[in-house]
Design an enzyme around this catalytic site. Structure first.
Site, PDB file in Angstrom:
ATOM      1  N   SER A 139       0.747  -1.316   0.051  1.00 40.81           N
ATOM      2  CA  SER A 139      -0.018  -0.003   0.023  1.00 40.81           C
ATOM      3  C   SER A 139       0.816   1.354   0.126  1.00 40.81           C
ATOM      4  O   SER A 139       2.090   1.266   0.518  1.00 40.81           O
ATOM      5  CB  SER A 139      -0.696  -0.100   1.389  1.00 40.81           C
ATOM      6  OG  SER A 139      -1.463   1.398   1.409  1.00 40.81           O
ATOM      7  N   TYR A 149      -0.845  -0.276  10.236  1.00 40.41           N
ATOM      8  CA  TYR A 149      -1.159  -0.536   8.917  1.00 40.41           C
ATOM      9  C   TYR A 149      -0.027  -0.152   8.262  1.00 40.41           C
ATOM     10  O   TYR A 149       0.621  -0.809   7.170  1.00 40.41           O
ATOM     11  CB  TYR A 149      -2.673  -0.066   8.546  1.00 40.41           C
ATOM     12  CG  TYR A 149      -2.807  -0.627   6.946  1.00 40.41           C
ATOM     13  CD1 TYR A 149      -3.421  -1.895   7.034  1.00 40.41           C
ATOM     14  CD2 TYR A 149      -2.488   0.207   5.885  1.00 40.41           C
ATOM     15  CE1 TYR A 149      -3.773  -2.250   5.452  1.00 40.41           C
ATOM     16  CE2 TYR A 149      -2.849  -0.191   4.531  1.00 40.41           C
ATOM     17  CZ  TYR A 149      -3.604  -1.497   4.361  1.00 40.41           C
ATOM     18  OH  TYR A 149      -3.669  -2.078   3.285  1.00 40.41           O
TER      19      TYR A 149
END
Length: 252
Positions: A139, A149
């Site tokens: 990501s 994350y």
């Protein structure tokens, strides 16, 4: 690019899109996920549409048993997997200190431990055969200070970049695909209001997958789909971290 592809998290979203595009190219598939009914439904559609062989492997990657089942399939020399796509993943809603540590450790396992375990297994066969591909879904959050994350995605980006350099000379390419906001179920499962994100920041899953596959075939260690996110990732490297964090907290 390849003949037999194993895809984790293949029930929906980018995993299902990888399956569709690779099936259209004639690749046989091994679809891995927890939802047997959805996997079987996807497999039946792909077999009918493209006349390919599709295996369904139901496995919960949060568990040692589920992970070992996938490792066993990767170790099967009689049915070699020539491309591994580590796609399974999800985001967390609560900030780190408010989230149960068990939840954080499960999150770490899915995004870092499992991809490393499966990549290790895949590499054994690929090195014997003299080639292969590994695609790790990362990501653009991995280029930003974006909680755990961002941290797990930064880890897999770093690993992929290094592994591509290390094993590229042996014919094995490892690519981290780093999308931004994508129209999938990902943010819906997190209960994120998509209207809070500017429309220009959303990408379509088919475009993300097509560019990711193209970059992997070209041997790139990192793929950032779309010019807009390439620019944003470059800005994130030089902008003050506090400002980057403010804009990055919702992203994939």
């Amino acid at each position: 690019m390849t003949r037999t592809v194993l895809i984790t998290g293949a029930t929906s979203g980018l995993g299902a899109e990888f399956a569709r595009q690779l099936a259209a190219k004639g690749a046989d598939l091994v679809l891995v996920g927890r939802n047997s009914a959805r996997l079987e439904h996807n497999a039946a559609q792909l077999r009918t549409a493209h006349g390919i062989h599709v295996e369904v492997l139901v496995a919960d990657l949060h568990t040692e048993a589920g992970t070992k089942d996938v490792v066993a399939r990767l170790d099967d020399a009689g049915r070699p997997v020539t491309t591994l796509i580590n796609n399974a993943g999800y985001g967390l809603v609560e900030p780190f200190a408010d989230s149960p540590i068990e939840t954080e450790l499960d999150h770490l396992r899915i995004h870092v431990t499992v991809p490393l375990v499966l990549s290790h297994a895949a590499l054994r066969g690929m090195r014997t055969r003299g080639g292969g591909h590994i695609i790790n879904l990362a990501s653009v959050a991995g280029f930003t200070p974006r909680g755990t994350y961002g941290a797990v995605k930064a880890a897999i980006i770093s690993f992929s970049r290094w592994a591509n350099i290390k094993y590229g000379p042996e014919g094995i390419n490892v690519t981290a695909v780093c999308p931004g906001f994508v129209h999938t179920e990902f943010h819906q499962r997190m209960k994120v209001d998509k209207r809070s994100v500017p429309r220009w920041m959303w990408l379509n899953a088919d475009d993300v997958v097509a560019q990711g596959l193209n970059d992997a075939a070209r041997g790139k260690g990192v793929s950032i789909p779309s010019l807009r996110y390439k620019v944003l990732a470059a800005i994130a490297r030089f902008a003050p971290p506090s400002i980057v964090a403010r804009f990055a907290w919702r992203g994939r």
